[in-house]
Write a protein that holds these residues in place. Structure first.
Motif, PDB file in Angstrom:
ATOM      1  N   THR A 207     -10.938   2.020   2.804  1.00 27.56           N
ATOM      2  CA  THR A 207      -9.710   1.260   2.566  1.00 27.56           C
ATOM      3  C   THR A 207      -9.174   0.578   3.820  1.00 27.56           C
ATOM      4  OG1 THR A 207      -8.447   3.330   2.699  1.00 27.56           O
ATOM      5  CG2 THR A 207      -8.905   2.475   0.513  1.00 27.56           C
ATOM      6  N   ARG A 208      -9.417   1.150   4.985  1.00 31.79           N
ATOM      7  CA  ARG A 208      -8.956   0.465   6.193  1.00 31.79           C
ATOM      8  C   ARG A 208      -9.696  -0.862   6.371  1.00 31.79           C
ATOM      9  NH1 ARG A 208      -9.007   2.558  12.482  1.00 31.79           N
ATOM     10  NH2 ARG A 208      -7.923   0.761  13.356  1.00 31.79           N
TER      11      ARG A 208
ATOM     12  N   LEU B 242      -8.017  -3.292   4.225  1.00 30.28           N
ATOM     13  CA  LEU B 242      -6.757  -3.665   4.865  1.00 30.28           C
ATOM     14  C   LEU B 242      -6.995  -4.732   5.936  1.00 30.28           C
ATOM     15  CD1 LEU B 242      -3.703  -2.609   4.850  1.00 30.28           C
ATOM     16  CD2 LEU B 242      -4.364  -1.265   6.845  1.00 30.28           C
TER      17      LEU B 242
ATOM     18  N   LEU C  77      -4.866   5.402   2.290  1.00 31.53           N
ATOM     19  CA  LEU C  77      -5.336   5.010   3.625  1.00 31.53           C
ATOM     20  C   LEU C  77      -5.721   6.206   4.491  1.00 31.53           C
ATOM     21  CD1 LEU C  77      -2.783   2.158   4.242  1.00 31.53           C
ATOM     22  CD2 LEU C  77      -5.255   1.883   4.044  1.00 31.53           C
TER      23      LEU C  77
ATOM     24  N   SER D 152      -0.281  -2.728  10.963  1.00 28.28           N
ATOM     25  CA  SER D 152      -0.829  -3.462   9.819  1.00 28.28           C
ATOM     26  C   SER D 152       0.230  -4.069   8.906  1.00 28.28           C
ATOM     27  CB  SER D 152      -1.722  -2.541   8.985  1.00 28.28           C
ATOM     28  OG  SER D 152      -2.820  -2.083   9.736  1.00 28.28           O
TER      29      SER D 152
ATOM     30  N   LEU E  15       1.289  -7.858   4.199  1.00 28.67           N
ATOM     31  CA  LEU E  15       1.033  -6.471   3.826  1.00 28.67           C
ATOM     32  C   LEU E  15       2.256  -5.615   4.092  1.00 28.67           C
ATOM     33  CD1 LEU E  15      -2.539  -6.102   5.389  1.00 28.67           C
ATOM     34  CD2 LEU E  15      -1.960  -6.650   3.018  1.00 28.67           C
TER      35      LEU E  15
ATOM     36  N   PHE F 263       0.818  -1.210   0.000  1.00 27.83           N
ATOM     37  CA  PHE F 263       0.000   0.000   0.000  1.00 27.83           C
ATOM     38  C   PHE F 263       0.850   1.257   0.000  1.00 27.83           C
ATOM     39  CE2 PHE F 263      -3.168  -2.968   1.487  1.00 27.83           C
ATOM     40  CZ  PHE F 263      -4.400  -2.407   1.165  1.00 27.83           C
TER      41      PHE F 263
END
Length: 206
Positions: free
Chosen positions: A93-94, A97, A16, A131, A107, A10
């Motif tokens: 988007t979170r 994720l 994000l 993350s 990730l 990402f």
């Protein structure tokens, strides 16, 4: 034929978390023409990129204030009130994720960011710290996307094969650079389209 994707990489800003100087300067410079002139000719993107390459914010502000002493307060606000440029997370988007995490997808992140502001964002947005297996920050490497060398840092540091990585970025130039070094890529515009692409690639089911 493309390799099977095992890893998702990402970008952070405007993928994000949202970032736009307009959020701050609409308040500080209400006149649209005056504000556009300031953001194009004083605190412009080239000046900002120097911080992403590792220049300190103190030096950046001092240097620009010396050139534009009549705008010193407005220049200082770019650093002092920087978080007003980031109203929050990019919608949707979170959640993506988190779903990738739940599927144990490795990730990573590659981001153009100053050291100082990235450290502040890790406090404000703790998920950025938890993350990713690794985050390549431009200011730490003194390299910024779309320089292909910053992607090589990611590969070399983590033993990744470019073809098995899907890179997600809102910048067309950064996406093209990622493809040129062998990654698969998604040009991010909004979360729904990203989710559909991930489903098409077999990385998400919902």
């Amino acid at each position: 034929m493309n390799d099977v994707i095992t890893t998702v990489v990402f970008d952070i800003g405007n993928v994000l978390i949202e970032w736009n100087p307009e959020h701050l300067y609409r308040r500080l410079i209400p006149d649209e023409v005056e504000r556009a002139d300031f953001l194009q000719n004083v605190c412009n993107m080239n000046w900002n990129l120097e911080q992403d390459l590792g220049r300190s914010w103190a030096e950046a502000v001092d240097t620009l204030c010396a050139l534009h002493p009549d705008k010193a307060d407005l220049i200082a606000a770019y650093s002092d009130q920087w978080h007003e440029m980031i109203p929050g997370e990019v919608s949707g988007t979170r959640q993506i994720l988190q779903e990738l995490q739940e599927k144990n997808t490795p990730l990573f992140a590659v981001t153009n960011f100053s050291n100082e502001k990235f450290a502040e964002c890790l406090v404000r947005f703790p998920f950025l710290k938890t993350s990713f297996v690794d985050t390549v920050v431009s200011a730490e490497e003194r390299l910024i996307k779309p320089d292909p060398r910053i992607y090589q840092v990611l590969f070399n540091r983590n033993g990744l094969e470019p073809g098995t990585c899907l890179f997600i970025d809102d910048s067309a130039a950064n996406v093209e650079a990622a493809r040129n070094v062998g990654m698969q890529a998604h040009h991010f515009k909004e979360a729904h389209a990203l989710r559909q692409d991930l489903k098409n690639r077999g990385l998400l089911t919902n």
